[in-house]
Design a protein around this motif. Structure first.
Motif, PDB file in Angstrom:
ATOM      1  N   ASN A   1       3.603   4.989   8.841  1.00 27.31           N
ATOM      2  CA  ASN A   1       2.458   5.805   8.651  1.00 27.31           C
ATOM      3  C   ASN A   1       1.216   5.445   8.050  1.00 27.31           C
ATOM      4  O   ASN A   1       1.312   4.829   7.067  1.00 27.31           O
ATOM      5  CB  ASN A   1       3.263   7.105   7.870  1.00 27.31           C
ATOM      6  CG  ASN A   1       4.265   7.759   8.329  1.00 27.31           C
ATOM      7  OD1 ASN A   1       4.255   8.387   9.647  1.00 27.31           O
ATOM      8  ND2 ASN A   1       5.367   7.799   7.758  1.00 27.31           N
ATOM      9  N   ILE A   2       0.041   5.894   8.733  1.00 24.55           N
ATOM     10  CA  ILE A   2      -1.086   5.138   8.308  1.00 24.55           C
ATOM     11  C   ILE A   2      -2.163   6.401   7.767  1.00 24.55           C
ATOM     12  O   ILE A   2      -1.990   7.581   8.511  1.00 24.55           O
ATOM     13  CB  ILE A   2      -1.945   4.210   9.029  1.00 24.55           C
ATOM     14  CG1 ILE A   2      -1.835   4.477  10.214  1.00 24.55           C
ATOM     15  CG2 ILE A   2      -0.982   3.013   8.911  1.00 24.55           C
ATOM     16  CD1 ILE A   2      -2.853   3.564  11.256  1.00 24.55           C
TER      17      ILE A   2
ATOM     18  N   PRO B   1      -4.269   4.716   0.435  1.00 32.35           N
ATOM     19  CA  PRO B   1      -4.608   5.193   1.592  1.00 32.35           C
ATOM     20  C   PRO B   1      -5.037   4.049   2.504  1.00 32.35           C
ATOM     21  O   PRO B   1      -5.977   3.220   2.187  1.00 32.35           O
ATOM     22  CB  PRO B   1      -5.659   6.172   1.619  1.00 32.35           C
ATOM     23  CG  PRO B   1      -5.538   6.815   0.229  1.00 32.35           C
ATOM     24  CD  PRO B   1      -4.996   5.251  -0.595  1.00 32.35           C
ATOM     25  N   ALA B   2      -4.466   3.909   3.772  1.00 27.11           N
ATOM     26  CA  ALA B   2      -4.443   2.531   4.583  1.00 27.11           C
ATOM     27  C   ALA B   2      -4.929   2.859   6.118  1.00 27.11           C
ATOM     28  O   ALA B   2      -4.152   3.833   6.515  1.00 27.11           O
ATOM     29  CB  ALA B   2      -3.504   1.604   4.334  1.00 27.11           C
ATOM     30  N   GLY B   3      -5.885   2.004   6.722  1.00 30.80           N
ATOM     31  CA  GLY B   3      -5.602   2.052   8.162  1.00 30.80           C
ATOM     32  C   GLY B   3      -5.640   0.523   8.702  1.00 30.80           C
ATOM     33  O   GLY B   3      -5.223  -0.113   7.761  1.00 30.80           O
ATOM     34  N   VAL B   4      -5.797   0.483   9.834  1.00 33.77           N
ATOM     35  CA  VAL B   4      -5.819  -1.219  10.267  1.00 33.77           C
ATOM     36  C   VAL B   4      -6.834  -1.099  11.149  1.00 33.77           C
ATOM     37  O   VAL B   4      -7.355  -0.421  11.958  1.00 33.77           O
ATOM     38  CB  VAL B   4      -4.253  -1.233  11.141  1.00 33.77           C
ATOM     39  CG1 VAL B   4      -3.044  -0.880  10.115  1.00 33.77           C
ATOM     40  CG2 VAL B   4      -4.246  -0.439  12.354  1.00 33.77           C
ATOM     41  N   TYR B   5      -6.848  -2.593  11.400  1.00 33.27           N
ATOM     42  CA  TYR B   5      -8.020  -3.151  12.553  1.00 33.27           C
ATOM     43  C   TYR B   5      -7.180  -4.326  13.226  1.00 33.27           C
ATOM     44  O   TYR B   5      -6.344  -4.961  12.898  1.00 33.27           O
ATOM     45  CB  TYR B   5      -9.261  -3.374  12.261  1.00 33.27           C
ATOM     46  CG  TYR B   5      -9.290  -4.685  11.053  1.00 33.27           C
ATOM     47  CD1 TYR B   5      -9.624  -5.780  11.794  1.00 33.27           C
ATOM     48  CD2 TYR B   5      -9.162  -4.812   9.877  1.00 33.27           C
ATOM     49  CE1 TYR B   5      -9.813  -7.258  11.248  1.00 33.27           C
ATOM     50  CE2 TYR B   5      -9.212  -5.828   9.194  1.00 33.27           C
ATOM     51  CZ  TYR B   5      -9.522  -7.346   9.798  1.00 33.27           C
ATOM     52  OH  TYR B   5      -9.645  -8.415   9.180  1.00 33.27           O
ATOM     53  N   VAL B   6      -7.698  -4.259  14.636  1.00 31.82           N
ATOM     54  CA  VAL B   6      -7.099  -5.132  15.496  1.00 31.82           C
ATOM     55  C   VAL B   6      -8.134  -6.011  16.240  1.00 31.82           C
ATOM     56  O   VAL B   6      -9.098  -5.549  16.772  1.00 31.82           O
ATOM     57  CB  VAL B   6      -6.204  -4.479  16.705  1.00 31.82           C
ATOM     58  CG1 VAL B   6      -5.664  -5.867  17.566  1.00 31.82           C
ATOM     59  CG2 VAL B   6      -5.075  -3.864  15.947  1.00 31.82           C
ATOM     60  N   TYR B   7      -8.181  -7.448  15.936  1.00 32.80           N
ATOM     61  CA  TYR B   7      -9.207  -8.431  16.457  1.00 32.80           C
ATOM     62  C   TYR B   7      -9.147  -8.392  17.937  1.00 32.80           C
ATOM     63  O   TYR B   7      -8.013  -8.893  18.519  1.00 32.80           O
ATOM     64  CB  TYR B   7      -9.219  -9.705  15.775  1.00 32.80           C
ATOM     65  CG  TYR B   7     -10.573 -10.462  16.132  1.00 32.80           C
ATOM     66  CD1 TYR B   7     -11.450 -10.364  14.947  1.00 32.80           C
ATOM     67  CD2 TYR B   7     -10.433 -11.080  17.150  1.00 32.80           C
ATOM     68  CE1 TYR B   7     -12.498 -10.983  15.178  1.00 32.80           C
ATOM     69  CE2 TYR B   7     -11.832 -11.905  17.205  1.00 32.80           C
ATOM     70  CZ  TYR B   7     -12.889 -11.850  16.393  1.00 32.80           C
ATOM     71  OH  TYR B   7     -14.038 -12.645  16.496  1.00 32.80           O
TER      72      TYR B   7
ATOM     73  N   CYS C   1       0.829  -1.177   0.110  1.00 30.40           N
ATOM     74  CA  CYS C   1      -0.044   0.088  -0.007  1.00 30.40           C
ATOM     75  C   CYS C   1       0.979   1.319  -0.063  1.00 30.40           C
ATOM     76  O   CYS C   1       0.452   2.288  -0.693  1.00 30.40           O
ATOM     77  CB  CYS C   1      -1.002  -0.122   1.213  1.00 30.40           C
ATOM     78  SG  CYS C   1      -2.278  -1.242   0.955  1.00 30.40           S
ATOM     79  N   LYS C   2       1.991   1.297   0.695  1.00 27.45           N
ATOM     80  CA  LYS C   2       2.848   2.356   0.735  1.00 27.45           C
ATOM     81  C   LYS C   2       3.496   2.398  -0.735  1.00 27.45           C
ATOM     82  O   LYS C   2       3.536   3.551  -1.258  1.00 27.45           O
ATOM     83  CB  LYS C   2       4.191   2.255   1.743  1.00 27.45           C
ATOM     84  CG  LYS C   2       3.558   2.378   3.171  1.00 27.45           C
ATOM     85  CD  LYS C   2       3.460   3.698   3.569  1.00 27.45           C
ATOM     86  CE  LYS C   2       1.879   3.971   3.543  1.00 27.45           C
ATOM     87  NZ  LYS C   2       1.754   5.496   4.090  1.00 27.45           N
TER      88      LYS C   2
END
Length: 299
Positions: free
Chosen positions: A87-88, A57-63, A51-52
């Motif tokens: 960097n997100i 454009p990226a975000g993250v999720y944590v289960y 993605c970089k």
């Protein structure tokens, strides 16, 4: 804006093909639990790097498997280590959906979100909560979380604007097809331009840092007064500006002051935000009441 979220279940994504089909992506970072058994998604690093490379454009999720505020804090600290140096463009979302914690109670589950997201925000990232419509309505204090954070809702139904104005992102499907991904993938609509908001926040923080430097240089030039007057003039910025003043002066030179008629050691100390005892010590002055015109003091 149209986007997807991916995890190990999508395998090796061909991001070159995916790029032109989406506006954003939210990447699974991994899982946080109750026995410090936090696990990194095996595809996270590759997905982030791709993605970089492509400017997606990226975000993250944590289960989340955490069943207490303490384990949520531990999980958040682990997650921030994984993001160190990265960097997100979108928030870090805590994914609240696991059956193993569903009976913890609404308040406990809400406090788990707050505990996790407090550490996320302290690390300088935007924080969010992901959950299904059922979880938001029945297992979380929805209004409290929406007041504090950006929220991302999962609800699989037809349409485009089903949650516009109520949630920032709507996950509308788990069975979509995207060229470049083998099998199904989750798709999402983002109603709030979080990319621009986060970018503007980062720019504002950068400008604030510059203004502190500017203020510090003005203090050194004598534009903000001395001692208590300087404190009053700078208000809530005083400590940050004074710290920068000390940093600049310490890096530039050893400060000296030439005693003038009418000076007292305590008055000189106020000018430089120090104490008369400290000046006396540095200059081997036995009697602080005895200084003379023309005497050069180390501050």
């Amino acid at each position: 804006m149209f986007g997807i979220d991916v995890s190990k279940y999508q395998g090796n994504v061909n991001w070159d093909l995916v790029k032109n089909q989406i506006d954003f992506v939210i990447l699974n970072m991994g899982w946080v639990g109750n026995k410090k058994n936090h696990t990194l998604d095996p595809y996270f690093e590759r997905n982030y790097t791709e993605c970089k490379r492509l400017g997606i454009p990226a975000g993250v999720y944590v289960y989340c498997y955490c069943n207490s505020e303490e384990t949520a804090k531990q999980g958040a600290s682990w997650a921030m280590k994984q993001l160190q140096g990265k960097n997100i463009e979108l928030p870090v979302y805590l994914d609240m959906e696991d059956e193993s914690i569903i009976n913890c109670g609404r308040d406990v589950l809400t406090n788990i979100c707050i505990a996790f997201n407090t550490i996320v925000e302290q690390a300088g990232f935007w924080a969010g909560v992901y959950a299904s419509e059922d979880w938001f309505n029945n297992y979380l204090n929805k209004q409290e979380l929406k007041r504090r954070y950006t929220c991302w809702i999962a609800s699989f139904k037809p349409g485009v604007d089903c949650y516009k104005g109520e949630y920032d992102i709507w996950q509308n499907s788990s069975k979509a097809k995207i060229n470049g991904i083998v099998g199904n993938v989750d798709t999402n609509y983002m109603y709030r331009d979080l990319i621009v908001e986060i970018e503007n926040k980062n720019v504002a923080q950068s400008q604030t840092t510059k203004s502190i430097v500017d203020l510090a240089n003005e203090v050194i030039a004598g534009k903000w007064g001395d001692g208590e007057i300087r404190k009053q003039n700078l208000g809530s910025l005083y400590n940050e500006v004074q710290s920068k003043v000390n940093e600049i002066l310490g890096a530039k030179r050893t400060i000296t002051y030439t005693v003038k008629s009418g000076d007292t050691l305590s008055g000189i100390a106020k000018k430089f935000n120090t104490s008369y005892q400290e000046i006396a010590r540095k200059n081997n002055i036995k009697n602080p009441n005895k200084i003379f015109v023309g005497q050069v003091l180390r501050i």
